[in-house]
Design a protein around this motif. Structure first.
Motif, PDB file in Angstrom:
ATOM      1  N   LYS A   5       0.831  -1.251   0.046  1.00 19.85           N
ATOM      2  CA  LYS A   5      -0.075   0.036  -0.086  1.00 19.85           C
ATOM      3  C   LYS A   5       0.835   1.376   0.038  1.00 19.85           C
ATOM      4  O   LYS A   5       0.597   2.187  -0.510  1.00 19.85           O
ATOM      5  CB  LYS A   5      -0.932  -0.019   1.160  1.00 19.85           C
ATOM      6  N   ARG A   6       2.071   1.333   0.783  1.00 20.24           N
ATOM      7  CA  ARG A   6       2.903   2.434   0.665  1.00 20.24           C
ATOM      8  C   ARG A   6       3.311   2.821  -0.809  1.00 20.24           C
ATOM      9  O   ARG A   6       3.853   3.832  -1.109  1.00 20.24           O
ATOM     10  CB  ARG A   6       3.752   2.177   1.628  1.00 20.24           C
ATOM     11  N   VAL A   7       3.582   1.421  -1.276  1.00 19.40           N
ATOM     12  CA  VAL A   7       4.449   1.593  -2.661  1.00 19.40           C
ATOM     13  C   VAL A   7       3.261   2.360  -3.596  1.00 19.40           C
ATOM     14  O   VAL A   7       3.621   3.126  -4.364  1.00 19.40           O
ATOM     15  CB  VAL A   7       4.776   0.122  -3.226  1.00 19.40           C
ATOM     16  N   LEU A   8       2.023   1.791  -3.479  1.00 19.71           N
ATOM     17  CA  LEU A   8       1.188   2.473  -4.196  1.00 19.71           C
ATOM     18  C   LEU A   8       0.920   4.077  -4.121  1.00 19.71           C
ATOM     19  O   LEU A   8       0.856   4.667  -4.967  1.00 19.71           O
ATOM     20  CB  LEU A   8      -0.218   1.829  -4.166  1.00 19.71           C
ATOM     21  N   ALA A   9       1.100   4.282  -2.838  1.00 23.80           N
ATOM     22  CA  ALA A   9       0.768   5.457  -2.324  1.00 23.80           C
ATOM     23  C   ALA A   9       1.937   6.352  -2.939  1.00 23.80           C
ATOM     24  O   ALA A   9       1.916   7.571  -3.360  1.00 23.80           O
ATOM     25  CB  ALA A   9       0.858   5.709  -0.959  1.00 23.80           C
ATOM     26  N   ASP A  10       3.202   5.955  -2.855  1.00 22.01           N
ATOM     27  CA  ASP A  10       4.348   6.534  -3.403  1.00 22.01           C
ATOM     28  C   ASP A  10       4.285   6.672  -4.875  1.00 22.01           C
ATOM     29  O   ASP A  10       4.533   7.761  -5.522  1.00 22.01           O
ATOM     30  CB  ASP A  10       5.810   5.699  -3.435  1.00 22.01           C
ATOM     31  N   GLY A  11       3.750   5.748  -5.554  1.00 23.85           N
ATOM     32  CA  GLY A  11       3.760   5.634  -6.975  1.00 23.85           C
ATOM     33  C   GLY A  11       2.552   6.644  -7.511  1.00 23.85           C
ATOM     34  O   GLY A  11       2.861   7.598  -8.578  1.00 23.85           O
ATOM     35  N   ASN A  12       1.483   6.788  -6.831  1.00 25.32           N
ATOM     36  CA  ASN A  12       0.709   7.908  -7.280  1.00 25.32           C
ATOM     37  C   ASN A  12       1.087   9.372  -6.925  1.00 25.32           C
ATOM     38  O   ASN A  12       1.208  10.202  -7.824  1.00 25.32           O
ATOM     39  CB  ASN A  12      -0.694   7.742  -6.344  1.00 25.32           C
ATOM     40  N   ALA A  13       1.946   9.531  -5.831  1.00 30.10           N
ATOM     41  CA  ALA A  13       2.459  10.831  -5.411  1.00 30.10           C
ATOM     42  C   ALA A  13       3.512  11.187  -6.493  1.00 30.10           C
ATOM     43  O   ALA A  13       3.496  12.527  -6.786  1.00 30.10           O
ATOM     44  CB  ALA A  13       2.856  10.744  -4.099  1.00 30.10           C
ATOM     45  N   TYR A  14       4.129  10.171  -6.941  1.00 32.68           N
ATOM     46  CA  TYR A  14       5.472  10.493  -7.732  1.00 32.68           C
ATOM     47  C   TYR A  14       5.111  10.550  -9.191  1.00 32.68           C
ATOM     48  O   TYR A  14       5.877  10.784  -9.996  1.00 32.68           O
ATOM     49  CB  TYR A  14       6.632   9.890  -7.351  1.00 32.68           C
ATOM     50  N   GLY A  15       3.702  10.194  -9.593  1.00 31.22           N
ATOM     51  CA  GLY A  15       3.437  10.146 -11.149  1.00 31.22           C
ATOM     52  C   GLY A  15       3.660   8.878 -11.597  1.00 31.22           C
ATOM     53  O   GLY A  15       3.585   8.585 -12.898  1.00 31.22           O
ATOM     54  N   THR A  16       4.314   7.766 -10.906  1.00 27.30           N
ATOM     55  CA  THR A  16       4.593   6.663 -11.457  1.00 27.30           C
ATOM     56  C   THR A  16       3.377   5.985 -11.849  1.00 27.30           C
ATOM     57  O   THR A  16       2.961   5.118 -12.958  1.00 27.30           O
ATOM     58  CB  THR A  16       5.447   5.692 -10.707  1.00 27.30           C
ATOM     59  N   PHE A  17       2.446   5.895 -11.083  1.00 24.90           N
ATOM     60  CA  PHE A  17       1.051   5.204 -11.107  1.00 24.90           C
ATOM     61  C   PHE A  17       0.026   6.403 -11.274  1.00 24.90           C
ATOM     62  O   PHE A  17       0.437   7.607 -10.983  1.00 24.90           O
ATOM     63  CB  PHE A  17       0.543   4.567 -10.090  1.00 24.90           C
ATOM     64  N   ASN A  18      -1.124   6.078 -11.734  1.00 21.61           N
ATOM     65  CA  ASN A  18      -2.316   6.936 -11.594  1.00 21.61           C
ATOM     66  C   ASN A  18      -3.492   6.207 -11.392  1.00 21.61           C
ATOM     67  O   ASN A  18      -4.548   5.993 -12.073  1.00 21.61           O
ATOM     68  CB  ASN A  18      -2.391   7.685 -12.869  1.00 21.61           C
TER      69      ASN A  18
END
Length: 556
Positions: free
Chosen positions: A246-259
């Protein structure tokens, strides 16, 4: 002209900050004319013999150039079916797991295609980096670029290489590049800035060719001491932790890696709080783990990441175990088949990896100007036992800083530890967020820490700090920059860093609380499950409504 204007604008912006990133030393005035060669990590596109770019998943998700072809879906179904067939029929029913390992390796190898190497750790079927970048290497190593705009007005000496290959072999090309730059510029020495996998190559270069041609070296996001997700995964130290995911997903959303749509995050949260994932993991550990872990480790490694430069990220203490997990015991068929690859990775481990601490420690003694940057504040890739260490998502602060002592994302350094270090006169090495003690680094006075920049980001501010240090006429230390051993990425200015304080140090985009992530009482677990269920229902209603509204909206 655009590049020149960008550099000029960056200079103006940096000097206009009300809180300067650096005080005692002016980065722009201390830069010398010494050429700086940059060597980075992976990510360079690999091409086939026909100069066509290779995707890491070439064959599974493409079919004649189409990603939406029905036969493409058939490829996925066929591959998945082949793996599950052997898993169920041969593995579960007959307790014969070798066919499953073999088909798993085969199917994943076909997914990765020609980008994987052969049994000797060499490029297969004529694959290579682009001809453009090979031509650029040839041009730059024979051209004086000091008068050209590029790399912040000091010429652009960027070394391109095939990041899959043996660092010891890449070091030979790197040596030729450095000698070419020296000759072209008339410089007696050059400086190096190395990032990620490039730190493996530079350590191999220093081992083979020494430091006679080198003025300074900057390490940024170093993986040469080991990168835990690779090192621990290859040596069987797997760990599935939903809180880390869940923290990886949060990082990804925050840094633009994921949407990711919030419904996805809500599903993950509900799966975690329901206990379903933990239950499946515990069941697998109790029944199949010992039978599967080595075989799956071997199949995944040999079909995807068995590149010598990746193997150079395996920690010395994990190396022998990783060899056994991936290639089996001495004398096994895989040991024979992959003898060429094993020879390369073992040679690097023996000649370079085991000697890196003494190598790094010796650099200032030889007059080499050294600067080290370690970054943190994001969740480690959640596939290994070190998922809760302080990290930049791919490597721990302990490894990238060459020895810092740290807490975890759940527990900072204890008050007792900090008090003891302060009494020894080492209090200045404790970070304001109490997560790092830099005094235990190999070179504590030449090591800087930046919070809020993930591993794969390489910012202007990092480059300028390292270029200042590695080209200065003296060895600069943390004492030459105002309160700058610990810094955070400026909240609004991509080009700048700000001194870390107790007020600005909490840059994480998530909260890590062990009682919330891993509740121990039934009441706490039930409360968190209900909360996750309510949130999931809310997000599901929103998601369905948005889709219905989009369907009902008239076409423009």
């Amino acid at each position: 002209m655009k590049k020149f204007l960008s550099v000029l604008l960056a200079i103006i912006m940096l000097f206009s900050l009300s809180i300067p990133a650096f005080g005692a030393v002016n980065m722009f005035e201390t830069r010398s004319q010494i050429p700086v060669v940059v060597i980075s990590g992976d990510g360079e596109t690999i091409y086939d013999k026909n100069e066509q770019p290779l995707s890491k998943l070439t064959n599974l998700f493409t079919n004649n150039g189409s990603k939406n072809d029905d036969s493409n879906i058939a490829n996925i179904i066929t591959s998945t079916g082949a793996v599950y067939k052997e898993f169920i029929i041969e593995g579960l029913f007959k307790d014969n797991w070798e066919p499953f390992y073999e088909v798993l390796q085969k199917e994943i190898s076909e997914m990765f295609g020609d980008i994987i190497l052969d049994e000797n750790g060499e490029a297969a079927n004529g694959t290579h980096i682009s001809q453009e970048h090979r031509d650029l290497n040839a041009y730059r190593m024979s051209t004086d670029l000091k008068g050209e705009k590029g790399f912040y007005d000091r010429g652009d000496y960027f070394f391109w290489y095939d990041w899959r290959l043996d660092p010891m072999a890449i070091a030979d090309d790197f040596n030729e590049y450095i000698k070419g730059v020296k000759k072209a510029t008339g410089s007696e020495k050059v400086s190096i800035i190395c990032r990620c996998l490039g730190t493996n190559v530079v350590c191999a270069y220093l081992t083979k060719y020494g430091t006679d041609d080198i003025y300074g070296i900057g390490f940024d996001g170093a993986v040469c001491m080991g990168a835990e997700p690779l090192s621990e995964s290859l040596s069987g130290k797997f760990k599935v932790d939903m809180s880390s995911i869940k923290r990886v997903l949060a990082d990804g959303n925050a840094y633009g890696t994921f949407n990711l749509d919030p419904i996805i995050l809500a599903c993950v949260e509900l799966a975690d709080r329901s206990g379903l994932v933990d239950g499946l993991v515990e069941f697998e550990k109790a029944t199949l783990y010992e039978k599967l872990v080595k075989g799956i480790t071997s199949a995944l490694a040999l079909s995807s990441v068995s590149y010598p430069c990746y193997w150079a990220c395996v920690r010395a203490e994990d190396f022998d175990t990783a060899l056994e997990y991936v290639f089996g015991d001495e004398g096994s068929e895989k040991r024979v088949k992959y003898a060429g690859l094993i020879e390369k990775i073992t040679n690097y481990n023996e000649q370079v990896k085991k000697n890196i601490p003494s190598l790094i420690k010796s650099l200032p003694e030889k007059g080499i100007k050294v600067g080290i940057i370690a970054k943190y504040g994001t969740q480690m890739i959640p596939t290994c036992e070190s998922a809760t260490v302080i990290a930049d998502s791919f490597v721990s602060i302990h490894s990238s800083s060459f020895g810092a002592t740290t807490g975890t994302i759940y527990e900072p350094l204890s008050d007792e530890y900090i008090a003891a270090q302060t009494e020894k006169g080492l209090g200045k090495y404790i970070s304001p967020d109490k997560q790092i003690d830099a005094s235990t680094c190999l070179l504590p006075d030449y090591t800087w820490f930046i919070k809020g920049i993930k591993h794969s980001e390489w910012t202007y501010a990092e480059d300028m700090l390292l270029m200042t240090v590695v080209t200065s006429d003296k060895q600069l230390s943390i004492n030459d920059f105002d309160e700058s051993q610990f810094m955070v990425k400026h909240p609004t200015d991509w080009w700048a860093l700000t001194a870390m304080t107790e007020d600005n140090c909490h840059t994480e985009v998530w909260d890590a609380d062990v009682e919330t992530d891993h509740p121990t009482t039934l009441t706490a677990k039930l409360k968190l499950f209900v909360k996750a269920l309510v949130n999931f229902c809310k997000e599901l209603i929103r998601f369905v409504k948005e889709k219905m509204d989009a369907t009902a909206a008239p076409a423009e």
